[in-house]
Design an enzyme around this catalytic site. Structure first.
Site, PDB file in Angstrom:
ATOM      1  N   GLU A 184       0.842  -1.198   0.000  1.00  0.00           N
ATOM      2  CA  GLU A 184       0.000   0.000   0.000  1.00  0.00           C
ATOM      3  C   GLU A 184       0.881   1.253   0.000  1.00  0.00           C
ATOM      4  O   GLU A 184       1.007   1.968   0.987  1.00  0.00           O
ATOM      5  CB  GLU A 184      -0.970  -0.093   1.183  1.00  0.00           C
ATOM      6  CG  GLU A 184      -1.891  -1.315   1.000  1.00  0.00           C
ATOM      7  CD  GLU A 184      -2.733  -1.673   2.218  1.00  0.00           C
ATOM      8  OE1 GLU A 184      -2.623  -0.982   3.245  1.00  0.00           O
ATOM      9  OE2 GLU A 184      -3.495  -2.653   2.129  1.00  0.00           O
ATOM     10  N   ARG A 235       1.630  -8.378   0.584  1.00  0.00           N
ATOM     11  CA  ARG A 235       0.887  -7.644   1.615  1.00  0.00           C
ATOM     12  C   ARG A 235       1.398  -7.978   3.019  1.00  0.00           C
ATOM     13  O   ARG A 235       1.353  -7.168   3.934  1.00  0.00           O
ATOM     14  CB  ARG A 235      -0.579  -8.048   1.446  1.00  0.00           C
ATOM     15  CG  ARG A 235      -1.522  -7.784   2.575  1.00  0.00           C
ATOM     16  CD  ARG A 235      -2.906  -8.250   2.111  1.00  0.00           C
ATOM     17  NE  ARG A 235      -3.794  -8.519   3.219  1.00  0.00           N
ATOM     18  CZ  ARG A 235      -4.873  -7.792   3.504  1.00  0.00           C
ATOM     19  NH1 ARG A 235      -5.169  -6.729   2.786  1.00  0.00           N
ATOM     20  NH2 ARG A 235      -5.661  -8.118   4.507  1.00  0.00           N
ATOM     21  N   ASN A 252      -2.220  -7.095   9.730  1.00  0.00           N
ATOM     22  CA  ASN A 252      -3.480  -6.528  10.201  1.00  0.00           C
ATOM     23  C   ASN A 252      -4.540  -7.606  10.464  1.00  0.00           C
ATOM     24  O   ASN A 252      -5.739  -7.331  10.428  1.00  0.00           O
ATOM     25  CB  ASN A 252      -4.006  -5.483   9.214  1.00  0.00           C
ATOM     26  CG  ASN A 252      -4.885  -4.454   9.900  1.00  0.00           C
ATOM     27  OD1 ASN A 252      -4.704  -4.166  11.092  1.00  0.00           O
ATOM     28  ND2 ASN A 252      -5.848  -3.899   9.181  1.00  0.00           N
ATOM     29  N   ARG A 253      -4.085  -8.825  10.712  1.00  0.00           N
ATOM     30  CA  ARG A 253      -4.940  -9.896  11.240  1.00  0.00           C
ATOM     31  C   ARG A 253      -4.247 -10.550  12.437  1.00  0.00           C
ATOM     32  O   ARG A 253      -4.727 -11.540  12.952  1.00  0.00           O
ATOM     33  CB  ARG A 253      -5.191 -10.979  10.179  1.00  0.00           C
ATOM     34  CG  ARG A 253      -5.901 -10.494   8.923  1.00  0.00           C
ATOM     35  CD  ARG A 253      -7.363 -10.130   9.171  1.00  0.00           C
ATOM     36  NE  ARG A 253      -8.022  -9.728   7.928  1.00  0.00           N
ATOM     37  CZ  ARG A 253      -7.959  -8.506   7.412  1.00  0.00           C
ATOM     38  NH1 ARG A 253      -7.292  -7.542   8.044  1.00  0.00           N
ATOM     39  NH2 ARG A 253      -8.576  -8.219   6.275  1.00  0.00           N
ATOM     40  N   HIS A 305      -3.929   2.748   5.359  1.00  0.00           N
ATOM     41  CA  HIS A 305      -4.002   1.673   4.361  1.00  0.00           C
ATOM     42  C   HIS A 305      -4.515   2.242   3.032  1.00  0.00           C
ATOM     43  O   HIS A 305      -4.905   3.405   2.939  1.00  0.00           O
ATOM     44  CB  HIS A 305      -4.975   0.585   4.832  1.00  0.00           C
ATOM     45  CG  HIS A 305      -4.487  -0.181   6.010  1.00  0.00           C
ATOM     46  ND1 HIS A 305      -4.034  -1.468   5.939  1.00  0.00           N
ATOM     47  CD2 HIS A 305      -4.364   0.171   7.320  1.00  0.00           C
ATOM     48  CE1 HIS A 305      -3.666  -1.887   7.130  1.00  0.00           C
ATOM     49  NE2 HIS A 305      -3.857  -0.917   7.998  1.00  0.00           N
ATOM     50  N   SER A 306      -4.601   1.360   2.018  1.00  0.00           N
ATOM     51  CA  SER A 306      -5.225   1.737   0.744  1.00  0.00           C
ATOM     52  C   SER A 306      -5.781   0.484   0.089  1.00  0.00           C
ATOM     53  O   SER A 306      -5.350  -0.618   0.432  1.00  0.00           O
ATOM     54  CB  SER A 306      -4.197   2.403  -0.171  1.00  0.00           C
ATOM     55  OG  SER A 306      -3.278   1.435  -0.667  1.00  0.00           O
ATOM     56  N   TYR A 361     -17.404  -6.959   4.697  1.00  0.00           N
ATOM     57  CA  TYR A 361     -16.521  -8.098   4.914  1.00  0.00           C
ATOM     58  C   TYR A 361     -15.957  -8.019   6.323  1.00  0.00           C
ATOM     59  O   TYR A 361     -15.419  -6.972   6.722  1.00  0.00           O
ATOM     60  CB  TYR A 361     -15.396  -8.037   3.862  1.00  0.00           C
ATOM     61  CG  TYR A 361     -14.372  -9.117   3.985  1.00  0.00           C
ATOM     62  CD1 TYR A 361     -14.667 -10.417   3.581  1.00  0.00           C
ATOM     63  CD2 TYR A 361     -13.106  -8.849   4.491  1.00  0.00           C
ATOM     64  CE1 TYR A 361     -13.721 -11.418   3.687  1.00  0.00           C
ATOM     65  CE2 TYR A 361     -12.156  -9.843   4.602  1.00  0.00           C
ATOM     66  CZ  TYR A 361     -12.469 -11.131   4.197  1.00  0.00           C
ATOM     67  OH  TYR A 361     -11.536 -12.113   4.310  1.00  0.00           O
ATOM     68  N   GLU A 383      -8.552   4.028   4.643  1.00  0.00           N
ATOM     69  CA  GLU A 383      -8.276   3.488   3.307  1.00  0.00           C
ATOM     70  C   GLU A 383      -8.141   4.699   2.389  1.00  0.00           C
ATOM     71  O   GLU A 383      -9.113   5.394   2.105  1.00  0.00           O
ATOM     72  CB  GLU A 383      -9.409   2.566   2.831  1.00  0.00           C
ATOM     73  CG  GLU A 383      -9.619   1.313   3.693  1.00  0.00           C
ATOM     74  CD  GLU A 383      -8.529   0.252   3.540  1.00  0.00           C
ATOM     75  OE1 GLU A 383      -7.675   0.403   2.635  1.00  0.00           O
ATOM     76  OE2 GLU A 383      -8.525  -0.706   4.328  1.00  0.00           O
TER      77      GLU A 383
HETATM   78 ZN    ZN Z   1      -4.225  -2.580   4.115  1.00  0.00          ZN
END
Ligand code: ZN
Length: 426
Positions: A184, A235, A252-253, A305-306, A361, A383
């Site tokens: 990103e 990512r 990011n999880r 983020h993007s 989601y 985002e």
């Molecule tokens: Zn992201």
């Protein structure tokens, strides 16, 4: 002889994106919340990769692997979801993107060492040279912290920016973290531009009088470098603890909040693999430790983020709202309004809302939810804009990087002030 060198160079360039041969990318255009949710529900089944999230009535951009093309098309047709091809040949488009970025680089003036340019995407060393230089030139205001090295050994660097050496207990702390997701590339310029506006070009003294700032421009340096040099759509981190053939964890999880319960994959090769345990990655532990070190004064955490032009808040795993939902929404709208006032007519307006509901989601173990759960009252995932800003290939057109950095800063500044007024000690 010269011709041979040329041929070797060209073939090296064209070998670069070989892993994406046969992939296609599509715009998807859900018109109802049901269609949006459906697109979320087939993500793992068809191993889809959303580069830009759709919302109702706004296009998303999705990468589809060769083995899932047919099923993807028939599924969307069955559901009556609109789509159109974005790139017929992802590898070829990436080669074109590279040429465009390279042509732009060679046509621009060369940047003096330690200066942060906003006219193109920046490799890690340019960003690091910049933050090193700022720390060196402004020692009264800036402290460079290197709390750990990444899995592959890059220093993870952040700046503490304060007019009172972080010693004034009445000041509120704002934490901006960027680029836990490697690919990103529009995220780091928003972080470095915030540094610029707080240190080199402070036009609003209140932002240092009332606030201490922590800015981490590249949370995942291994992945960031890998996305420049090897795999454009990388990512994750690059750790090999859980797999050597499929390295990396989705940072990011990986946070310890409903970790690995939904919106993650147990497939070690998947882009949203949550890791073998919460905080398995040094990169996510660094973010966690910053949050806890300054928790008593931290009023706002932003994770950059993007793409998508969205400001998202908790809770991401089930779409329920926290007891700070009113403040989260109201300050989110203030930030979006400030961005809108400074944006361009053809940029999409930001959507503000619960992350689960806006993108259709669910996601668990995300940093903004973790920060909020442990006590940061205002915690958001940004985002950043991609479409509308002259989206070329798989990038926001580099000529709009400065625009995005500037308008995002206006949002951050307004958000900080509102956060301080609502939750600060002054
Ligand atoms: Zn992201």
């Amino acid at each position: 002889m010269k011709n041979w060198v040329w041929i070797l160079l060209v073939s090296a360039a064209f070998a670069k994106h070989e892993e994406y041969a046969g992939w296609k990318s599509y715009f998807v255009a859900p018109t109802t919340q049901e269609q949006l949710e459906f697109l979320g529900s087939i993500r793992d089944v068809l191993d889809l990769d959303y580069l830009s999230y759709a919302t109702v009535d706004r296009n998303g951009l999705v990468l589809v692997k060769p083995e899932h093309q047919e099923e993807f098309i028939s599924t969307l047709n069955n559901q009556g979801i609109n789509y159109r091809v974005h790139a017929e040949d992802v590898k070829k488009q990436l080669d074109n993107d590279d040429e465009q970025i390279e042509a732009r680089r060679s046509s621009l003036r060369s940047t003096p060492e330690g200066e942060m340019p906003y006219d193109n995407y920046q490799p890690l060393d340019v960003i690091y040279n910049y933050i090193d230089k700022v720390a060196e030139q402004y020692p009264d205001v800036v402290t460079l912290v290197t709390p750990a090295n990444s899995f592959e050994g890059y220093p993870i660097k952040y700046l503490k920016i304060s007019s009172s050496n972080f010693e004034d207990p009445t000041k509120s702390v704002i934490f901006i973290e960027s680029t836990i997701h490697a690919r990103e590339w529009i995220a780091p310029p928003t972080a470095t531009y915030a540094i610029h506006k707080l240190v080199e070009n402070l036009t609003d003294p209140e932002l240092l009088e009332k606030f201490d700032w922590i800015i981490l421009p590249v949370a995942n340096p291994d992945g960031y470098v890998f996305s420049f040099e090897t795999s454009r759509f990388w990512r994750k981190t690059r750790s090999t603890e859980f797999s050597t053939s499929c390295p990396g964890v989705d940072g990011n999880r990986n946070f310890d909040f409903f970790w690995n319960t939904i919106g993650t994959s147990s497939n070690l090769c998947a882009d949203n693999y949550a890791g073998g345990r919460p905080f398995s990655e040094v990169e996510t532990r660094v973010v966690r430790d910053i949050i806890h070190e300054h928790l008593d004064r931290m009023v706002m955490y932003l994770s950059m983020h993007s793409y998508g032009s969205m400001i998202l808040y908790s809770w991401g795993h089930d779409g329920s709202l926290s007891n700070q939902a009113f403040s989260l929404h109201s300050v989110g709208i203030s930030m979006a309004d400030a961005i809108y006032e400074n944006s361009l007519p053809h940029f999409p307006r930001y959507s503000v809302g619960n992350s689960r509901l806006v993108v259709g989601y669910a996601a668990s173990g995300i940093s903004a939810d973790y920060a909020h759960a442990v006590g940061v009252p205002l915690s958001y995932t940004y985002e950043l804009p991609g479409f509308g800003g002259g989206f070329v290939g798989f990038h926001l057109n580099p000529r709009y990087i400065k625009q995005v950095a500037e308008e995002t800063w206006e949002g951050i500044a307004v958000g900080a002030k509102r956060a301080g007024a609502l939750f600060g000690n002054q």
